[in-house]
Design a protein around this motif. Sequence first.
Motif, PDB file in Angstrom:
ATOM      1  N   THR A   1       0.822  -1.206   0.000  1.00 38.18           N
ATOM      2  CA  THR A   1       0.000   0.000   0.000  1.00 38.18           C
ATOM      3  C   THR A   1       0.858   1.258   0.000  1.00 38.18           C
ATOM      4  O   THR A   1       0.554   2.239  -0.697  1.00 38.18           O
ATOM      5  CB  THR A   1      -0.939  -0.011   1.220  1.00 38.18           C
ATOM      6  OG1 THR A   1      -1.746  -1.188   1.174  1.00 38.18           O
ATOM      7  CG2 THR A   1      -1.844   1.206   1.231  1.00 38.18           C
TER       8      THR A   1
ATOM      9  N   VAL B   1       0.703   4.372  -2.815  1.00 38.73           N
ATOM     10  CA  VAL B   1       0.432   5.754  -2.404  1.00 38.73           C
ATOM     11  C   VAL B   1       1.605   6.662  -2.767  1.00 38.73           C
ATOM     12  O   VAL B   1       1.420   7.765  -3.291  1.00 38.73           O
ATOM     13  CB  VAL B   1       0.152   5.811  -0.885  1.00 38.73           C
ATOM     14  CG1 VAL B   1       0.073   7.255  -0.407  1.00 38.73           C
ATOM     15  CG2 VAL B   1      -1.142   5.077  -0.557  1.00 38.73           C
ATOM     16  N   ARG B   2       2.816   6.188  -2.514  1.00 39.60           N
ATOM     17  CA  ARG B   2       4.004   7.001  -2.789  1.00 39.60           C
ATOM     18  C   ARG B   2       4.123   7.316  -4.285  1.00 39.60           C
ATOM     19  O   ARG B   2       4.391   8.457  -4.671  1.00 39.60           O
ATOM     20  CB  ARG B   2       5.240   6.250  -2.296  1.00 39.60           C
ATOM     21  CG  ARG B   2       6.567   6.959  -2.544  1.00 39.60           C
ATOM     22  CD  ARG B   2       6.759   8.154  -1.625  1.00 39.60           C
ATOM     23  NE  ARG B   2       8.124   8.656  -1.757  1.00 39.60           N
ATOM     24  CZ  ARG B   2       9.123   8.354  -0.934  1.00 39.60           C
ATOM     25  NH1 ARG B   2       8.917   7.548   0.106  1.00 39.60           N
ATOM     26  NH2 ARG B   2      10.318   8.855  -1.112  1.00 39.60           N
TER      27      ARG B   2
ATOM     28  N   SER C   1       1.727   7.395  -6.440  1.00 42.84           N
ATOM     29  CA  SER C   1       0.644   8.299  -6.807  1.00 42.84           C
ATOM     30  C   SER C   1       0.956   9.732  -6.387  1.00 42.84           C
ATOM     31  O   SER C   1       0.776  10.681  -7.167  1.00 42.84           O
ATOM     32  CB  SER C   1      -0.663   7.828  -6.159  1.00 42.84           C
ATOM     33  OG  SER C   1      -1.737   8.655  -6.515  1.00 42.84           O
ATOM     34  N   LEU C   2       1.455   9.902  -5.161  1.00 44.02           N
ATOM     35  CA  LEU C   2       1.785  11.241  -4.682  1.00 44.02           C
ATOM     36  C   LEU C   2       2.979  11.839  -5.423  1.00 44.02           C
ATOM     37  O   LEU C   2       3.091  13.060  -5.557  1.00 44.02           O
ATOM     38  CB  LEU C   2       2.074  11.201  -3.182  1.00 44.02           C
ATOM     39  CG  LEU C   2       0.892  10.854  -2.271  1.00 44.02           C
ATOM     40  CD1 LEU C   2       1.332  10.770  -0.822  1.00 44.02           C
ATOM     41  CD2 LEU C   2      -0.237  11.869  -2.427  1.00 44.02           C
TER      42      LEU C   2
ATOM     43  N   GLN D   1      -2.126  -2.507   6.801  1.00 41.51           N
ATOM     44  CA  GLN D   1      -2.767  -1.322   6.217  1.00 41.51           C
ATOM     45  C   GLN D   1      -2.908  -0.206   7.256  1.00 41.51           C
ATOM     46  O   GLN D   1      -2.739   0.981   6.947  1.00 41.51           O
ATOM     47  CB  GLN D   1      -4.156  -1.677   5.667  1.00 41.51           C
ATOM     48  CG  GLN D   1      -4.229  -2.931   4.825  1.00 41.51           C
ATOM     49  CD  GLN D   1      -3.327  -2.889   3.617  1.00 41.51           C
ATOM     50  OE1 GLN D   1      -3.126  -1.840   3.013  1.00 41.51           O
ATOM     51  NE2 GLN D   1      -2.777  -4.033   3.262  1.00 41.51           N
TER      52      GLN D   1
ATOM     53  N   PRO E   1       3.870   9.022   4.055  1.00 45.09           N
ATOM     54  CA  PRO E   1       4.393   8.126   3.010  1.00 45.09           C
ATOM     55  C   PRO E   1       5.490   8.761   2.167  1.00 45.09           C
ATOM     56  O   PRO E   1       6.180   8.059   1.427  1.00 45.09           O
ATOM     57  CB  PRO E   1       3.148   7.822   2.161  1.00 45.09           C
ATOM     58  CG  PRO E   1       2.210   8.942   2.416  1.00 45.09           C
ATOM     59  CD  PRO E   1       2.457   9.369   3.834  1.00 45.09           C
TER      60      PRO E   1
ATOM     61  N   PRO F   1      -5.021   1.665  -3.509  1.00 44.23           N
ATOM     62  CA  PRO F   1      -4.522   2.886  -2.863  1.00 44.23           C
ATOM     63  C   PRO F   1      -4.426   4.076  -3.817  1.00 44.23           C
ATOM     64  O   PRO F   1      -4.590   5.231  -3.399  1.00 44.23           O
ATOM     65  CB  PRO F   1      -3.129   2.460  -2.370  1.00 44.23           C
ATOM     66  CG  PRO F   1      -3.221   0.982  -2.207  1.00 44.23           C
ATOM     67  CD  PRO F   1      -4.105   0.520  -3.325  1.00 44.23           C
ATOM     68  N   VAL F   2      -4.149   3.802  -5.097  1.00 45.28           N
ATOM     69  CA  VAL F   2      -4.121   4.886  -6.088  1.00 45.28           C
ATOM     70  C   VAL F   2      -5.517   5.466  -6.255  1.00 45.28           C
ATOM     71  O   VAL F   2      -5.709   6.684  -6.322  1.00 45.28           O
ATOM     72  CB  VAL F   2      -3.580   4.362  -7.433  1.00 45.28           C
ATOM     73  CG1 VAL F   2      -3.631   5.464  -8.495  1.00 45.28           C
ATOM     74  CG2 VAL F   2      -2.153   3.844  -7.265  1.00 45.28           C
TER      75      VAL F   2
ATOM     76  N   THR G   1      -6.321   7.518  -3.083  1.00 47.03           N
ATOM     77  CA  THR G   1      -5.634   8.809  -3.128  1.00 47.03           C
ATOM     78  C   THR G   1      -6.284   9.738  -4.146  1.00 47.03           C
ATOM     79  O   THR G   1      -6.440  10.947  -3.914  1.00 47.03           O
ATOM     80  CB  THR G   1      -4.151   8.593  -3.483  1.00 47.03           C
ATOM     81  OG1 THR G   1      -3.555   7.718  -2.520  1.00 47.03           O
ATOM     82  CG2 THR G   1      -3.394   9.919  -3.487  1.00 47.03           C
TER      83      THR G   1
ATOM     84  N   SER H   1      -3.455   9.797   3.588  1.00 42.39           N
ATOM     85  CA  SER H   1      -2.783   8.505   3.680  1.00 42.39           C
ATOM     86  C   SER H   1      -3.306   7.644   4.825  1.00 42.39           C
ATOM     87  O   SER H   1      -3.459   6.427   4.676  1.00 42.39           O
ATOM     88  CB  SER H   1      -1.273   8.710   3.824  1.00 42.39           C
ATOM     89  OG  SER H   1      -0.970   9.473   4.975  1.00 42.39           O
TER      90      SER H   1
ATOM     91  N   VAL I   1      -6.425   6.110   3.715  1.00 44.94           N
ATOM     92  CA  VAL I   1      -6.179   5.094   2.687  1.00 44.94           C
ATOM     93  C   VAL I   1      -5.933   3.746   3.364  1.00 44.94           C
ATOM     94  O   VAL I   1      -6.448   2.710   2.935  1.00 44.94           O
ATOM     95  CB  VAL I   1      -4.976   5.475   1.802  1.00 44.94           C
ATOM     96  CG1 VAL I   1      -4.599   4.323   0.876  1.00 44.94           C
ATOM     97  CG2 VAL I   1      -5.299   6.714   0.982  1.00 44.94           C
TER      98      VAL I   1
END
Length: 415
Positions: free
Chosen positions: A27, A31-32, A34-35, A147, A155, A222-223, A226, A232, A235
Amino acid sequence: MRTVLSGIAALLGGVLLFLTANGLLSTLLAVRLSLDGLAPAATGLVLAAYYVGFFLGALRAQRVLRDVGHIRAFTAFAAAMTAATLLHALIPSAWAWALLRLIAGFAMAALFLITESWLNERADTENRGTVLSLYMVTAQLGLGGGQLLLGAASPMEDTLFQIVAVLFALALIPVALTRSMAPTPPPETHVPLRRLYAISPIGMVGAATAGVVQASFFAMGPVHATGIGLPSGQVGLYMATVVLGGVLLQWPLGALSDRIGREGVYAGTVAALASVCVGMVFAPEWGLSAVAGGALAFGGLLFMLYPLAVAQANDWATAHERVGVAGGLLIAYGVGAVAGPMLAGLAIELLGPGGLFLFCAAALVLLLFFTFAQLTRRPQLPAALQTPFAPVMRTSTAMVELDPRIDDPPAASSD
């Protein structure tokens, strides 16, 4: 129960630790990326590398076990996971991460095989169901607990990578200190896919579709979260809610399928899950409660896809075919899992965050039509002739040996 638990407590402790670590890492990476602004299609390619590695590990890791033994192999692969985790922080490159995910997938497949071989060696015909239940509960606690750790730090910092590395390192301790004899690796056995399709078309295609949908969600979920604006920490709660849903519905739906007929419950589950996917596209507009409720329902139905496909295939397989059928279903699942994240990432890029669930819904609708088409060619097996339902994970061939149905007499044959 106490005797069984005392014999496998150390192994279950290792399972809890490395699945908590792996759940958090998967996860965190989504997230990372995506950000960091990586395009969803590229993110899907990077994260799909894990499933490529897992597929290769499921096919090849047994050879490593035979060469060096279970304890050395577990130590080596857990160390590889620790190093790969830290390298993510040291090499902030998406394509380097793809290589690291490939390595991680192979290592995790090996860790599952080692652990499940050991659990199978500790189980006998009288307590196999208990061992399987304890293992399933531990695995789901680890996956869900990982999670929840996502909110422990940002993140965008390296702290979470360090936490994951510590958990993988701690997972070494129970196995490295064990006094028990290492088990014999399970045989590399599976029926050819052509034969598997002849035995159970619904089971084979259902297993592949389960791979597509489950891998798509756990890679790209997670994408999606986000993308709809969840921070986060939320998420992590969102992903944990999906896991919780899987825990709540497996036994009720499985028991229902034993009573009123497998194919009917299977088709209903697929249809309901497709409907929930459509609802999840619009849930962000209805508020956070709708997203949470949809995630719970989605998880409950999602985690039934593979076990019901396995149960359906077992209904039509002869007793001597069931181990090979289970191995073939793992291959079918793996093929679907490799393709899923790549296609889901493309769907998100083209359609926005809701593209994940539109893609999953489309895959499920195709499976539903296929299921109905097959039912017109071969009638549903009466409930009295079905094998009992059992929740199973799609992890290694050793998991097959833990399935309490394997020693049962055949319920039906496709011949």
